[in-house]
Design a protein around this motif. Structure first.
Motif, PDB file in Angstrom:
ATOM      1  N   GLY A 267      19.810  -5.945   1.186  1.00 44.79           N
ATOM      2  CA  GLY A 267      20.041  -4.807   2.065  1.00 44.79           C
ATOM      3  C   GLY A 267      18.775  -4.399   2.807  1.00 44.79           C
ATOM      4  N   PRO A 268      18.724  -3.150   3.269  1.00 45.64           N
ATOM      5  CA  PRO A 268      17.544  -2.665   4.001  1.00 45.64           C
ATOM      6  C   PRO A 268      16.282  -2.805   3.149  1.00 45.64           C
ATOM      7  CG  PRO A 268      19.358  -1.109   4.174  1.00 45.64           C
ATOM      8  CD  PRO A 268      19.767  -2.114   3.154  1.00 45.64           C
ATOM      9  N   ARG A 269      15.151  -3.064   3.813  1.00 46.68           N
ATOM     10  CA  ARG A 269      13.871  -3.233   3.103  1.00 46.68           C
ATOM     11  C   ARG A 269      12.768  -2.524   3.891  1.00 46.68           C
ATOM     12  NH1 ARG A 269      13.176  -9.591   2.205  1.00 46.68           N
ATOM     13  NH2 ARG A 269      11.583  -8.884   0.722  1.00 46.68           N
ATOM     14  N   VAL A 270      11.734  -2.190   3.187  1.00 47.09           N
ATOM     15  CA  VAL A 270      10.549  -1.648   3.833  1.00 47.09           C
ATOM     16  C   VAL A 270       9.330  -2.285   3.172  1.00 47.09           C
ATOM     17  CG1 VAL A 270      10.498   0.354   2.291  1.00 47.09           C
ATOM     18  CG2 VAL A 270       9.275   0.436   4.466  1.00 47.09           C
ATOM     19  N   ASP A 271       8.385  -2.738   3.982  1.00 50.82           N
ATOM     20  CA  ASP A 271       7.190  -3.410   3.486  1.00 50.82           C
ATOM     21  C   ASP A 271       5.961  -2.586   3.871  1.00 50.82           C
ATOM     22  OD1 ASP A 271       5.138  -5.045   2.738  1.00 50.82           O
ATOM     23  OD2 ASP A 271       5.731  -6.747   4.002  1.00 50.82           O
ATOM     24  N   ARG A 272       5.263  -2.078   2.897  1.00 54.02           N
ATOM     25  CA  ARG A 272       4.073  -1.269   3.144  1.00 54.02           C
ATOM     26  C   ARG A 272       2.866  -2.146   3.461  1.00 54.02           C
ATOM     27  NH1 ARG A 272      -0.095   1.336   0.188  1.00 54.02           N
ATOM     28  NH2 ARG A 272      -0.486   3.490   0.899  1.00 54.02           N
ATOM     29  N   GLY A 273       2.950  -3.413   3.076  1.00 53.25           N
ATOM     30  CA  GLY A 273       1.830  -4.305   3.308  1.00 53.25           C
ATOM     31  C   GLY A 273       0.721  -4.172   2.294  1.00 53.25           C
ATOM     32  N   ALA A 274       0.944  -3.334   1.305  1.00 55.59           N
ATOM     33  CA  ALA A 274      -0.044  -3.112   0.254  1.00 55.59           C
ATOM     34  C   ALA A 274       0.673  -2.492  -0.934  1.00 55.59           C
ATOM     35  CB  ALA A 274      -1.163  -2.192   0.742  1.00 55.59           C
ATOM     36  N   ARG A 275      -0.034  -2.307  -2.039  1.00 56.61           N
ATOM     37  CA  ARG A 275       0.572  -1.685  -3.205  1.00 56.61           C
ATOM     38  C   ARG A 275       0.977  -0.256  -2.894  1.00 56.61           C
ATOM     39  NH1 ARG A 275      -1.091  -1.658  -9.482  1.00 56.61           N
ATOM     40  NH2 ARG A 275      -0.329   0.432 -10.032  1.00 56.61           N
ATOM     41  N   TRP A 276       2.154   0.133  -3.416  1.00 53.22           N
ATOM     42  CA  TRP A 276       2.661   1.479  -3.188  1.00 53.22           C
ATOM     43  C   TRP A 276       1.948   2.480  -4.083  1.00 53.22           C
ATOM     44  CZ3 TRP A 276       6.260   3.095   0.379  1.00 53.22           C
ATOM     45  CH2 TRP A 276       6.936   2.094   1.077  1.00 53.22           C
ATOM     46  N   ASP A 277       1.722   3.650  -3.538  1.00 52.01           N
ATOM     47  CA  ASP A 277       1.335   4.806  -4.341  1.00 52.01           C
ATOM     48  C   ASP A 277       2.625   5.453  -4.837  1.00 52.01           C
ATOM     49  OD1 ASP A 277       0.888   7.732  -4.834  1.00 52.01           O
ATOM     50  OD2 ASP A 277      -1.187   7.149  -4.385  1.00 52.01           O
ATOM     51  N   PRO A 278       2.756   5.764  -6.133  1.00 49.77           N
ATOM     52  CA  PRO A 278       3.999   6.349  -6.639  1.00 49.77           C
ATOM     53  C   PRO A 278       4.480   7.546  -5.834  1.00 49.77           C
ATOM     54  CG  PRO A 278       2.595   5.781  -8.480  1.00 49.77           C
ATOM     55  CD  PRO A 278       1.783   5.546  -7.244  1.00 49.77           C
ATOM     56  N   ALA A 279       3.575   8.362  -5.319  1.00 44.84           N
ATOM     57  CA  ALA A 279       3.976   9.549  -4.565  1.00 44.84           C
ATOM     58  C   ALA A 279       4.637   9.191  -3.245  1.00 44.84           C
ATOM     59  CB  ALA A 279       2.757  10.433  -4.322  1.00 44.84           C
ATOM     60  N   GLU A 280       4.406   7.982  -2.739  1.00 46.80           N
ATOM     61  CA  GLU A 280       4.975   7.570  -1.462  1.00 46.80           C
ATOM     62  C   GLU A 280       6.305   6.840  -1.607  1.00 46.80           C
ATOM     63  OE1 GLU A 280       1.641   5.194  -0.244  1.00 46.80           O
ATOM     64  OE2 GLU A 280       0.949   6.744   1.147  1.00 46.80           O
ATOM     65  N   VAL A 281       6.669   6.505  -2.845  1.00 48.70           N
ATOM     66  CA  VAL A 281       7.877   5.715  -3.062  1.00 48.70           C
ATOM     67  C   VAL A 281       9.143   6.515  -2.754  1.00 48.70           C
ATOM     68  CG1 VAL A 281       9.284   4.576  -4.831  1.00 48.70           C
ATOM     69  CG2 VAL A 281       6.815   4.158  -4.728  1.00 48.70           C
ATOM     70  N   GLY A 282       9.172   7.787  -3.165  1.00 51.35           N
ATOM     71  CA  GLY A 282      10.384   8.600  -2.993  1.00 51.35           C
ATOM     72  C   GLY A 282      10.887   8.643  -1.570  1.00 51.35           C
ATOM     73  N   PRO A 283      10.080   9.019  -0.585  1.00 49.65           N
ATOM     74  CA  PRO A 283      10.555   9.052   0.801  1.00 49.65           C
ATOM     75  C   PRO A 283      11.023   7.685   1.295  1.00 49.65           C
ATOM     76  CG  PRO A 283       8.538  10.311   0.579  1.00 49.65           C
ATOM     77  CD  PRO A 283       8.728   9.595  -0.717  1.00 49.65           C
ATOM     78  N   ALA A 284      10.353   6.618   0.856  1.00 47.65           N
ATOM     79  CA  ALA A 284      10.760   5.281   1.280  1.00 47.65           C
ATOM     80  C   ALA A 284      12.137   4.930   0.725  1.00 47.65           C
ATOM     81  CB  ALA A 284       9.727   4.253   0.836  1.00 47.65           C
ATOM     82  N   VAL A 285      12.363   5.255  -0.550  1.00 47.39           N
ATOM     83  CA  VAL A 285      13.661   4.977  -1.167  1.00 47.39           C
ATOM     84  C   VAL A 285      14.754   5.802  -0.504  1.00 47.39           C
ATOM     85  CG1 VAL A 285      15.016   5.227  -3.282  1.00 47.39           C
ATOM     86  CG2 VAL A 285      12.722   4.219  -3.368  1.00 47.39           C
ATOM     87  N   ASP A 286      14.486   7.071  -0.223  1.00 49.72           N
ATOM     88  CA  ASP A 286      15.482   7.914   0.443  1.00 49.72           C
ATOM     89  C   ASP A 286      15.861   7.338   1.804  1.00 49.72           C
ATOM     90  OD1 ASP A 286      15.561   9.665  -1.668  1.00 49.72           O
ATOM     91  OD2 ASP A 286      14.132  11.091  -0.784  1.00 49.72           O
ATOM     92  N   LYS A 287      14.899   6.805   2.523  1.00 49.39           N
ATOM     93  CA  LYS A 287      15.167   6.204   3.827  1.00 49.39           C
ATOM     94  C   LYS A 287      16.034   4.942   3.679  1.00 49.39           C
ATOM     95  CE  LYS A 287      12.819   4.572   8.035  1.00 49.39           C
ATOM     96  NZ  LYS A 287      13.448   3.230   8.086  1.00 49.39           N
TER      97      LYS A 287
END
Length: 302
Positions: A267-287
């Motif tokens: 399904g949909p994917r998002v690539d940060r290009g680097a390791r995720w910071d846990p605090a940034e994961v929530g908004p990405a998952v919601d999107k």
């Protein structure tokens, strides 16, 4: 002549319900049938008896068909091997394996016992793998010996395995495993001339007349959409030479409806290009969840 005239077919769990209807329809369409059943109760308990398998054989022979009964435990390694040998001994070959046998022991996961889990997973998941493995080995030997193989495996999954079903964690997990194994087996066995597909049927059987009694009730008149015999035409066609181009698919069948189930896909994917910071994961998952289609609900969900 029928659509499977002359083909040798094994149907497991063929003493009652959907399996019985498969065996009868294969025979009507010209196949020689091995009718496998242990004759146990809905939950797998009770003394094993080949009486139910023999009664189906008698029905088949009564209208001029060819069939033999088999009482091997298809979820045991030796029993599954014996099942395949019974077809070779009785009819000299094997073209179609229909894995259908199983039973249920429904319970909510937090109340389920170890034996209830183990027994249901064994009869469904191992009970599909073991006959598939021994039949596949036979067809591989035939192919390597230079014989043309045009063989079929039809597995039996369930809506409980595709979507989930409350109170059926053991059954649903096994049926989901069967669906995935079908995809793998289709890829692995194509080289030997074997197609592998699965069905997810809805019909009135001993398994459904309890939890889904209202849905499975017989109509007062007209077409009985929940009659188990409605499932068999698709299975018989999948076992025919006409279906050699179809493999690795899961079909839903109910009444007069045949559908193709779409399984897990990327399904949909998002690539940060680097390791995720846990605090940034929530908004990405919601999107991602906003972009993804909603999943169909689990059966029995409130």
């Amino acid at each position: 002549m029928g659509i499977v005239d002359g083909r040798v077919v094994i149907v497991t769990g063929a003493g009652r319900g959907i399996g019985r209807e498969h065996a009868l329809e294969f025979a009507r369409q010209g196949a020689r049938v091995v009718v496998n059943d242990l004759g146990v109760e809905l939950d797998g308990a009770g003394n094993r008896t080949s009486e139910v398998a023999r009664s189906v054989v008698e029905e088949i022979r009564a209208f001029g068909g060819e069939a033999v009964a088999n009482g091997d435990d298809i979820a045991s390694w030796d029993g599954a091997a014996g099942l395949i040998r019974s077809a070779l001994d009785a009819f000299g070959g094997l073209h179609v394996l229909v894995n259908n046998a199983g039973f249920v022991r429904d319970r909510m996961l937090v109340s389920m016992g170890e034996q209830e889990w183990d027994d249901v997973v064994r009869v469904h998941l191992k009970g599909h793998f073991a006959p598939l493995r021994h039949a596949g080995a036979y067809w591989r030997e035939q192919s390597k010996a230079g014989h043309t193989v045009d063989a079929r495996i039809i597995n039996t999954s369930s809506g409980a395995g595709l979507l989930g079903s409350v109170g059926q964690g053991n059954y649903g997990a096994a049926k989901g495993g069967i669906a995935t194994m079908t995809l793998i087996a289709a890829e692995e066995m194509a080289r030997y001339g074997v197609t592998v597909n699965a069905i997810a049927p809805a019909a009135r059987t001993r398994m459904t007349e309890g939890p889904f009694a209202a849905m499975m009730a017989k109509p007062e008149s007209g077409f009985d959409a929940m009659h188990p015999g409605n499932v068999s035409p698709l299975v018989v066609w999948l076992g025919s030479a006409e279906a050699r181009h179809v493999t690795g698919r899961i079909f839903e069948v109910e009444g007069g409806v045949i559908g193709v189930a779409n399984g897990w896909t990327h399904g949909p994917r998002v690539d940060r290009g680097a390791r995720w910071d846990p605090a940034e994961v929530g908004p990405a998952v919601d999107k991602l969840l906003a972009e993804a289609p909603d999943a169909d609900p689990v059966y029995g969900a409130s």
